[in-house]
Design a protein around this motif. Structure first.
Motif, PDB file in Angstrom:
ATOM      1  N   TRP A 145       0.946  -1.157   0.106  1.00  0.00           N
ATOM      2  CA  TRP A 145       0.137  -0.098   0.142  1.00  0.00           C
ATOM      3  C   TRP A 145       1.013   1.240  -0.122  1.00  0.00           C
ATOM      4  CZ3 TRP A 145      -0.937  -3.546   4.199  1.00  0.00           C
ATOM      5  CH2 TRP A 145      -1.622  -4.467   4.020  1.00  0.00           C
ATOM      6  N   LEU A 166       0.708   5.025   0.782  1.00  0.00           N
ATOM      7  CA  LEU A 166      -0.203   5.997   1.553  1.00  0.00           C
ATOM      8  C   LEU A 166       0.544   7.504   1.679  1.00  0.00           C
ATOM      9  CD1 LEU A 166      -1.148   3.335   4.333  1.00  0.00           C
ATOM     10  CD2 LEU A 166      -2.728   4.277   2.506  1.00  0.00           C
ATOM     11  N   ARG A 192       2.194  10.667   3.505  1.00  0.00           N
ATOM     12  CA  ARG A 192       2.741  10.784   4.797  1.00  0.00           C
ATOM     13  C   ARG A 192       1.691  11.903   5.602  1.00  0.00           C
ATOM     14  NH1 ARG A 192       6.219  14.783   6.692  1.00  0.00           N
ATOM     15  NH2 ARG A 192       6.640  14.568   8.963  1.00  0.00           N
ATOM     16  N   HIS A 193       0.743  11.172   6.302  1.00  0.00           N
ATOM     17  CA  HIS A 193      -0.275  11.855   7.117  1.00  0.00           C
ATOM     18  C   HIS A 193      -0.708  11.016   8.191  1.00  0.00           C
ATOM     19  CE1 HIS A 193      -4.090  13.685   8.094  1.00  0.00           C
ATOM     20  NE2 HIS A 193      -3.512  14.928   7.433  1.00  0.00           N
ATOM     21  N   ARG A 235      -3.315  10.369   9.357  1.00  0.00           N
ATOM     22  CA  ARG A 235      -4.575   9.484   9.132  1.00  0.00           C
ATOM     23  C   ARG A 235      -4.218   7.996   8.475  1.00  0.00           C
ATOM     24  NH1 ARG A 235      -8.493  13.888   6.710  1.00  0.00           N
ATOM     25  NH2 ARG A 235      -6.662  14.483   5.966  1.00  0.00           N
ATOM     26  N   SER A 236      -3.168   7.981   7.916  1.00  0.00           N
ATOM     27  CA  SER A 236      -2.421   6.991   7.105  1.00  0.00           C
ATOM     28  C   SER A 236      -2.021   5.800   8.228  1.00  0.00           C
ATOM     29  CB  SER A 236      -1.399   7.247   6.006  1.00  0.00           C
ATOM     30  OG  SER A 236      -1.752   8.063   5.233  1.00  0.00           O
ATOM     31  N   ARG A 238      -5.485   3.895   8.640  1.00  0.00           N
ATOM     32  CA  ARG A 238      -5.624   3.408   7.134  1.00  0.00           C
ATOM     33  C   ARG A 238      -4.783   2.154   7.036  1.00  0.00           C
ATOM     34  NH1 ARG A 238      -9.113   1.269   3.993  1.00  0.00           N
ATOM     35  NH2 ARG A 238      -8.424   1.535   1.866  1.00  0.00           N
ATOM     36  N   ALA A 239      -3.755   2.081   7.605  1.00  0.00           N
ATOM     37  CA  ALA A 239      -2.744   1.010   7.145  1.00  0.00           C
ATOM     38  C   ALA A 239      -3.209  -0.244   8.247  1.00  0.00           C
ATOM     39  CB  ALA A 239      -1.278   1.302   7.415  1.00  0.00           C
ATOM     40  N   ASN A 246       5.527   8.670   9.903  1.00  0.00           N
ATOM     41  CA  ASN A 246       4.779   9.943   9.819  1.00  0.00           C
ATOM     42  C   ASN A 246       5.653  11.122  10.530  1.00  0.00           C
ATOM     43  OD1 ASN A 246       2.527  11.415   9.033  1.00  0.00           O
ATOM     44  ND2 ASN A 246       2.073  11.228  11.199  1.00  0.00           N
ATOM     45  N   GLU A 289       4.802  10.093  -0.119  1.00  0.00           N
ATOM     46  CA  GLU A 289       4.335   8.445   0.348  1.00  0.00           C
ATOM     47  C   GLU A 289       4.973   7.616   1.333  1.00  0.00           C
ATOM     48  OE1 GLU A 289       1.672   7.417  -3.684  1.00  0.00           O
ATOM     49  OE2 GLU A 289       3.808   6.791  -3.778  1.00  0.00           O
TER      50      GLU A 289
END
Length: 150
Positions: free
Chosen positions: A17, A19, A21-22, A24-25, A28-29, A62, A72
Motif C-alpha cells: 500500500w 499511503l 505521509r499523514h 490518518r494513514s 488506514r494501514a 509519519n 508517500e
C-alpha cells in the motif's frame, strides 16, 4: 476447441500500500492489514500483533521522516511459508534505533515494542533511492486446509 475459463484467482501472498505521509494513514494501514490478514486467514493473535507493530512503524515514519507532508509511505506485507514480513518504507535516510523511554515519557516505546514482540526486525537503507525500509517478521503456523474442512 475453446480455451477453458481461468480457474479461481489465488489470493495474493504479497501486497503493498502506498499511503500519504499523514497521521490518518496510520489508521488506514491498520485497517488494510486487518482486512488482508482476514483474507489470508491468519490467526487472530498474529494479526493483532502485526497490526500493532505496523502501527508503530507507520507512526514513526509519519512523525520522524523529515520530508514534506504528502510524500508517500509504503507498507508491504509478504506471507511466506511460516512467517509474515511487514515493512514500511519512507524517504528519510536515518535508520531508527530503540531508545530507553522514561516512565513519564509519552512517546519513544515503538521500537521497544517491535523488539519485544517480533521474531526479527531490522532497518535497511533503500538500495536504489532515498530513504529506508524498517521491517519485522512474525512466525506463524500455516493453516492446514484439511483442518478447515472439518
Amino acid at each position: 476447441m475453446p480455451t477453458p475459463p481461468p480457474g479461481p484467482t489465488a489470493i495474493p501472498q504479497d501486497i503493498e500500500w502506498r499511503l500519504p505521509r499523514h497521521a490518518r494513514s496510520v489508521g488506514r494501514a491498520r485497517t488494510l492489514l486487518q482486512e488482508q490478514a482476514t483474507s489470508w486467514k491468519l490467526p487472530a493473535e498474529l494479526t493483532e500483533t502485526a497490526v500493532l507493530l505496523l502501527s508503530e512503524l507507520m507512526t514513526n515514519a509519519n512523525r520522524h521522516a523529515k520530508v514534506s507532508p504528502g510524500r508517500e509511505i509504503w507498507a508491504r506485507c509478504v506471507l511466506a511459508d511460516d512467517r509474515l514480513r511487514v515493512s514500511v518504507t519512507d524517504a528519510n535516510d536515518t535508520l531508527p534505533t530503540p531508545r530507553d523511554a522514561r516512565p513519564d515519557d509519552e512517546t519513544g516505546r515503538g521500537l521497544t515494542l517491535v523488539t519485544a514482540l517480533a521474531d526479527a526486525w531490522g532497518a535497511d537503507p533503500r538500495p536504489h533511492g532515498i530513504g529506508k525500509t524498517v521491517w519485522f517478521e512474525l512466525s506463524h503456523k500455516p493453516t492446514d486446509v484439511a483442518e478447515d474442512l472439518r
